[in-house]
Design a protein around this motif. Structure first.
Motif, PDB file in Angstrom:
ATOM      1  N   ALA A  42      -4.728  -5.552  -3.327  1.00 12.80           N
ATOM      2  CA  ALA A  42      -4.932  -4.734  -3.894  1.00 12.80           C
ATOM      3  C   ALA A  42      -5.120  -3.513  -3.208  1.00 12.80           C
ATOM      4  O   ALA A  42      -5.188  -2.832  -3.381  1.00 12.80           O
ATOM      5  N   CYS A  43      -5.776  -3.773  -1.732  1.00 15.36           N
ATOM      6  CA  CYS A  43      -5.024  -2.573  -0.830  1.00 15.36           C
ATOM      7  C   CYS A  43      -4.094  -1.674  -0.654  1.00 15.36           C
ATOM      8  O   CYS A  43      -3.797  -0.151  -0.331  1.00 15.36           O
ATOM      9  N   SER A  44      -3.037  -2.531  -0.351  1.00 15.41           N
ATOM     10  CA  SER A  44      -1.797  -2.044  -0.177  1.00 15.41           C
ATOM     11  C   SER A  44      -1.256  -1.449  -1.824  1.00 15.41           C
ATOM     12  O   SER A  44      -1.006  -0.769  -1.655  1.00 15.41           O
ATOM     13  N   LEU A  45      -1.602  -2.238  -3.055  1.00 19.42           N
ATOM     14  CA  LEU A  45      -1.143  -1.356  -4.690  1.00 19.42           C
ATOM     15  C   LEU A  45      -2.170  -0.271  -4.286  1.00 19.42           C
ATOM     16  O   LEU A  45      -1.182   1.058  -4.665  1.00 19.42           O
ATOM     17  N   ALA A  46      -3.379   0.719  -4.695  1.00 23.09           N
ATOM     18  CA  ALA A  46      -4.084   0.911  -4.049  1.00 23.09           C
ATOM     19  C   ALA A  46      -3.214   2.408  -2.931  1.00 23.09           C
ATOM     20  O   ALA A  46      -3.363   3.555  -3.811  1.00 23.09           O
ATOM     21  N   ILE A  47      -2.838   1.643  -2.232  1.00 20.82           N
ATOM     22  CA  ILE A  47      -2.181   2.423  -0.805  1.00 20.82           C
ATOM     23  C   ILE A  47      -1.190   3.186  -1.713  1.00 20.82           C
ATOM     24  O   ILE A  47      -1.309   4.889  -1.633  1.00 20.82           O
ATOM     25  N   ILE A  48       0.195   2.704  -2.544  1.00 22.26           N
ATOM     26  CA  ILE A  48       1.072   2.865  -2.888  1.00 22.26           C
ATOM     27  C   ILE A  48       0.535   4.373  -3.716  1.00 22.26           C
ATOM     28  O   ILE A  48       0.716   5.252  -3.943  1.00 22.26           O
ATOM     29  N   GLN A 106       8.718   5.594  -2.667  1.00 21.57           N
ATOM     30  CA  GLN A 106       9.735   4.350  -3.255  1.00 21.57           C
ATOM     31  C   GLN A 106       9.744   3.474  -2.577  1.00 21.57           C
ATOM     32  O   GLN A 106      10.137   1.614  -2.656  1.00 21.57           O
ATOM     33  N   SER A 107      10.303   3.965  -0.584  1.00 19.53           N
ATOM     34  CA  SER A 107      10.167   2.570  -0.414  1.00 19.53           C
ATOM     35  C   SER A 107       8.788   1.770   0.902  1.00 19.53           C
ATOM     36  O   SER A 107       8.851   1.854   2.040  1.00 19.53           O
ATOM     37  N   CYS A 108       7.886   2.122   0.006  1.00 16.25           N
ATOM     38  CA  CYS A 108       6.323   2.205   0.995  1.00 16.25           C
ATOM     39  C   CYS A 108       5.780   0.888   1.301  1.00 16.25           C
ATOM     40  O   CYS A 108       6.285  -0.278   0.327  1.00 16.25           O
ATOM     41  N   PRO A 109       6.238   0.251   2.626  1.00 18.41           N
ATOM     42  CA  PRO A 109       5.628  -0.986   2.762  1.00 18.41           C
ATOM     43  C   PRO A 109       4.348  -1.764   1.991  1.00 18.41           C
ATOM     44  O   PRO A 109       3.573  -0.486   1.752  1.00 18.41           O
ATOM     45  N   MET A 110       4.080  -2.683   1.862  1.00 16.07           N
ATOM     46  CA  MET A 110       3.665  -3.445   1.020  1.00 16.07           C
ATOM     47  C   MET A 110       3.174  -4.254   1.623  1.00 16.07           C
ATOM     48  O   MET A 110       3.889  -5.244   2.369  1.00 16.07           O
ATOM     49  N   LEU A 111       1.411  -4.743   1.278  1.00 13.31           N
ATOM     50  CA  LEU A 111       0.902  -5.650   2.370  1.00 13.31           C
ATOM     51  C   LEU A 111       0.505  -7.189   1.751  1.00 13.31           C
ATOM     52  O   LEU A 111       0.045  -7.092   0.977  1.00 13.31           O
TER      53      LEU A 111
END
Lengths: 240, 307, 434
Positions: B154-160, B209-214
């Motif tokens: 959820a955090c990585s989606l929020a960051i993107i 577009q190419s943001c890392p996702m955890l």
């Protein structure tokens, strides 16, 4: 820029005795017993209530319920980024005030040897943070069904050149403006929380107090409506 | 929230998962319903709120800071982004006081590692370096408001979401006295006789577009799953935090970080399987996010809380 | 250590008494306890006593670097120490909730109410500022702790003087108090605190409650006011349910009290200033302790007029020998009195004869002689020890027995007319030992 312009309007277009719009939503948090999201204009506060549950040995009181409050602000809530969300002196002081206020409101004798946790999170702070927290907590406690003497409502009032202004924003909360945060039960003349910032001349004291009391009564009307609506919405579930 | 389940329930859960059936009807590679909303807070430069399955709730806020640094003192270019994850006590009583600090630091560190090559991955992030010794510092702060498993996802989606919502002001850099530079906000004049302060500042946005996702990949029994609920988290053998980034040149995914969370034993083949599952899931998520970001209408900030 | 809780019967008695308007120290419900304020001999120290509550405050200043947020403002730091000495329930070195509340209130009153001009504490903007530190130590607790602490802190701040400085192009010159007079702090106003206890849902007001009374009350509120009729702080100490009228009433009570106490503080400071400018050594805190101590006595110092010895031979080479006892001279210090070697025997014989002649006037009564001889022995022992330490010869060591009403007239053992040869030789031996 002066706080009240020459035409009698404040920076956001309100009159001195006007409060900001209040928006609320109860029951957001599935894990907590009671929760409330409250907005006073741009000030956004989330409150969650856990309990009453069996307290830890260190906090246990034999004849009544222990109340534990925590006030925290997110790092992005203020104008400048804050490193520590909680634990600094100001937050501890506000947590303590919330505890003291709600100890007087909640019927603690009904739950000996238990504990009620109240957690307030300020997502966006734009003035009157403490008052917003008190209001959110009252509604969250109502959502949790904890017996109280009444719904507590709070407001912050300041005074500018003998004219009182209510529901201050962060731009109006300057270093020189004396302001009083007052919380009352059900809008009556029963004060449970009083906090003064900066110096206030004694002649202005009664003016500010009366304005604050009147505003608390107005805020109480809004909160009471919210609580009733929420109850009506839940009535089908209760089988009524 | 501490969930206690009995041994029989665990057995039921594990045997179901091994047959690719989960308790709520999903398959092992399915996510719960995701609600993503940007522009939630007006006081920040970029914000986003993500709800996973209506229980896990994460709020991300970005604040920009103009930072002056000594270029000689730093060997490599320092990453302009710093992450901070805070577990709010609203999520659970156990996070009161310092209760949530340890878990929060673990996740913040994982993000820091996942984004450690961001200057290469994100194409226009290098624009944050303004002049010799001055740069924008992007402080990404996350607040976990409700907790029911899968917090890093959820955090990585929020960051993107927040990074795509972020608007960085354009500045003009001009040399000043004493070897310093003066940095002034750029306000493009569009004609008309507006005062200088009233012209809106020009802003630029990051390309995410190419943001890392955890992603969190867990191992239950012999199966690998993503997005575990609290009941499933009681039965896991081990959990890996895998950072995945889309490679723009090759239509493939780069792994930017692998961290083990908690204890447990893993075999080498399992780790490979888990990373493959992470890449596949990341692919699906990237597509979904792109579609969402394109079609989202701008609503009143903070409206999502009132829904 | 846990304090035993207040017993129910004590609580009931106190409540009954309060409801009928009586208190255990014979005060009225709206009467304050007496306040004693003393400033110390060191600049910036003060002790405040309200009834049994005692608090000491000390102020010091240091040069420090300012924070980047406020480069031209000085810094005031407040530190509170609640030791188990004051109340056994306090933990050593840890501030419980009571301590945190006290620090918070002191910060509110001293820092947030801006009673001190912090901009005058700036030496060089962005580089050097004065960091003023207020240390408050609680010595004894009996209710009204906040009042006492605030009063002590305010008095200490009024009393404090920081060193004078001048700015040079490359450094700052700090003068000691002997070169340039130190400068007092710039204080705008003095906030004074009052603790007001509440009873019966705020219907009754109990001013300045003691510890026992405070444990029985419903709640209390602390109001800080200054002479300018401004309210500096309204601090809610415990949970309370009040009406706004009652709050206003409490504030009015606190206001009158503040005016009275401000006068007291100014008086004390002025008096101390007067004494200091008259170059009188200030009494300091010694006047707080009563001087009735039974276990020590005082003995008056007596000076012996020792006779001068005539030199027979070689007057040029030898120094004038004066076997005088130097009063207040530390006989234990090495080399304090330097004397040269003289011919011992003749000298001793001469001295003996002279002393015998002068001693003859003293009547030594018989019943005392035994006691005297005992003392004589003790004196000998002491003399032996002291001689052993002493470097120089012929130095006479003055030993007095404390408690004796009549100190011995001579240091040497009492010589009677029929002096034993033994005595003389033993005395000589003593001298030779050196």
């Amino acid at each position: 820029m002066s706080i009240i312009s020459e035409h009698g309007f404040r920076m956001d277009g309100r009159r001195p005795a006007q409060i900001r719009n209040i928006n609320t939503r109860l029951g957001l948090n599935r894990n907590a017993e009671g929760s409330c999201y409250l907005e006073h204009g741009n000030t956004k506060v989330l409150c969650a209530v856990y309990g009453p549950y069996e307290s830890k040995a260190s906090k246990r009181l034999e004849d009544r319920c222990a109340i534990v409050c925590q006030y925290s602000t997110t790092t992005f809530s203020g104008l400048e980024r804050k490193n520590r969300p909680r634990g600094d002196r100001k937050s501890t002081e506000i947590s303590r005030l919330l505890e003291k206020a709600f100890e007087s409101v909640i019927l603690t004798e009904s739950f000996p040897r238990s504990q009620i946790d109240i957690f307030c999170e300020v997502i966006q702070g734009d003035g009157s943070n403490l008052a917003a927290c008190v209001n959110a907590t009252s509604l969250a406690l109502a959502d949790a069904g904890i017996p109280m003497k009444g719904i507590a409502s709070a407001a912050t009032c300041g005074i500018v050149e003998t004219k009182p202004i209510v529901d201050l924003t962060s731009r109006e909360e300057t270093d020189l403006l004396p302001r009083v945060t007052l919380a009352t039960i059900c809008g009556r003349d029963e004060v449970i929380l009083v906090e003064l910032q900066n110096r206030l001349h004694i002649d202005h004291l009664s003016v500010v107090m009366d304005a604050a009391k009147a505003t608390c009564a107005d805020v109480y009307e809004c909160l009471a409506v919210v609580a009733q609506q929420h109850l009506k919405a839940c009535a089908p579930i209760l089988g009524n | 929230m501490e969930v206690h389940i009995s041994d029989d329930e665990k057995l039921f859960l594990i045997s179901g998962v091994e047959q690719d059936i989960r308790n709520d009807g999903r398959t092992c590679a399915d996510f719960r319903t995701i609600v993503l909303e940007r522009g939630v807070l007006s006081g920040t430069n970029g914000s986003c709120r993500v709800q996973l399955g209506q229980t896990t709730d994460v709020l991300a806020g970005i604040k920009l800071e103009l930072e002056s640094f000594d270029p000689a003192a730093e060997k490599e270019a320092k990453q302009p982004m710093s992450f901070h994850v805070d577990f709010s006590a609203n999520a659970s009583s156990q996070f009161a006081g310092k209760g949530g600090d340890q878990y929060g630091e673990e996740i913040s560190a994982a993000f820091q590692v996942a984004f450690s090559r961001s200057l290469d991955i994100l194409p226009n992030l290098s624009k944050t370096l303004l002049a010799e010794g001055y740069r924008w510092k992007i402080n990404v702060d996350l607040s976990v408001l409700q907790w029911a498993g899968s917090v890093p996802d959820a955090c990585s989606l929020a960051i993107i979401g927040a990074l795509s919502d972020l608007e960085v002001p354009e500045v003009e850099v001009a040399p000043d006295d004493g070897g310093k530079v003066s940095i002034v906000l750029k306000r493009p004049r569009t004609g008309g006789n507006m005062r200088d302060e009233e012209v809106p500042v020009a802003m630029w946005k990051l390309d995410v577009q190419s943001c890392p996702m955890l992603l969190t990949v867990s191992k239950i029994g012999s199966a690998n799953l993503v997005d575990c609920s609290p009941e499933e988290e009681c039965c896991i053998r081990s959990q890996l935090l895998i950072g995945v980034a889309k490679n723009l040149n090759v239509d493939d995914y780069d792994i930017t970080c692998i961290k083990q969370h908690g204890g447990g034993l893993l075999e080498m083949e399992s780790i490979q399987d888990m990373t493959e599952l992470a890449s596949k899931t990341a692919g699906g998520l990237y597509q979904a996010i792109e579609k969402r970001l394109k079609t989202e209408e701008k609503r009143k900030p903070g409206h999502s809380f009132l829904l | 250590m846990r304090v035993p809780p207040l017993t129910t019967c004590e609580k009931e008695v106190i409540l009954e008494a309060l409801k009928s308007g009586k208190r255990f120290d014979f005060r009225g419900l709206e009467e304050f306890r007496g306040v004693k304020l003393v400033v110390g001999s060191e600049i910036g120290t003060a002790i405040c006593t309200i009834g049994n509550t005692k608090v000491i405050a000390a102020v010091s200043a240091q040069i420090a670097e300012p924070s980047s947020m406020r480069p031209h403002k000085g810094v005031i730091i407040i530190d509170v120490d609640l030791s188990p000495m004051a109340n056994v329930s306090n933990e050593h070195d840890r501030l419980g909730s009571k301590g945190m509340e006290l620090i918070r209130l002191l910060e509110l009153i001293i820092r947030d109410s801006r009673c001190i001009d912090v901009e005058s504490l700036c030496i060089r903007a962005g580089k050097e500022i004065w960091k003023v530190r207020v240390d408050v130590r609680i010595l004894d607790e009996d209710g009204s702790l906040l009042d006492c602490a605030c009063l002590a802190a305010i008095t200490a701040l009024q009393h404090f003087k920081r060193p004078n400085v001048t700015l040079e192009p490359h450094h700052t010159l700090i003068y000691s108090e002997y070169e340039k007079a130190p400068v007092p702090l710039n204080i705008y106003h003095m906030p004074i605190c009052t603790t007001i206890g509440l009873l019966d849902k705020g219907q009754m007001v109990v001013i300045d409650p003691t510890e026992k009374e405070a444990a029985c009350l419903d709640g209390s509120i602390v109001v800080a006011c200054n002479k300018r009729r401004e309210v500096c702080a309204l601090h809610q100490s415990t949970n309370l349910v009040l009406s706004t009228k009652q709050i206003e009433r409490c504030v009015k009570l606190a206001m009158s009290r503040a005016e009275a106490l401000t006068a007291v503080v100014s008086d004390v400071i002025k008096q101390d200033q007067r004494e200091r400018s008259a170059f009188k050594r200030p009494d300091g805190f010694s006047i707080t302790t009563p001087s009735l101590i039974l276990t020590s006595g005082t003995a008056a110092a007596r000076q012996i007029n020792a006779p001068r010895i005539q030199h027979g031979r070689e007057p040029e080479e030898k120094m004038l020998y004066q076997p005088s006892v130097i009063v207040n001279e530390n006989p234990l210090s090495v080399g304090s009195v330097k004397q040269e070697e003289v011919d011992e025997d003749a000298l001793i014989a001469e001295q003996l004869s002279i002393i015998q002649n002068s001693v003859g006037g003293v009547a030594v009564s018989d019943p005392q002689s035994s006691g005297v001889s005992k003392r004589k022995k003790e004196k000998e022992m002491v003399d032996d020890l002291l001689d052993g330490i002493c470097d120089s010869e012929e130095e006479e060591v003055k030993t007095e027995i404390l408690g004796s009403s009549e100190p011995m007239e001579v240091v040497l053992p009492v010589v009677e007319q029929q002096k034993d040869e033994e005595d003389v030789t033993s005395w000589r031996k003593k001298k030779k030992k050196v």
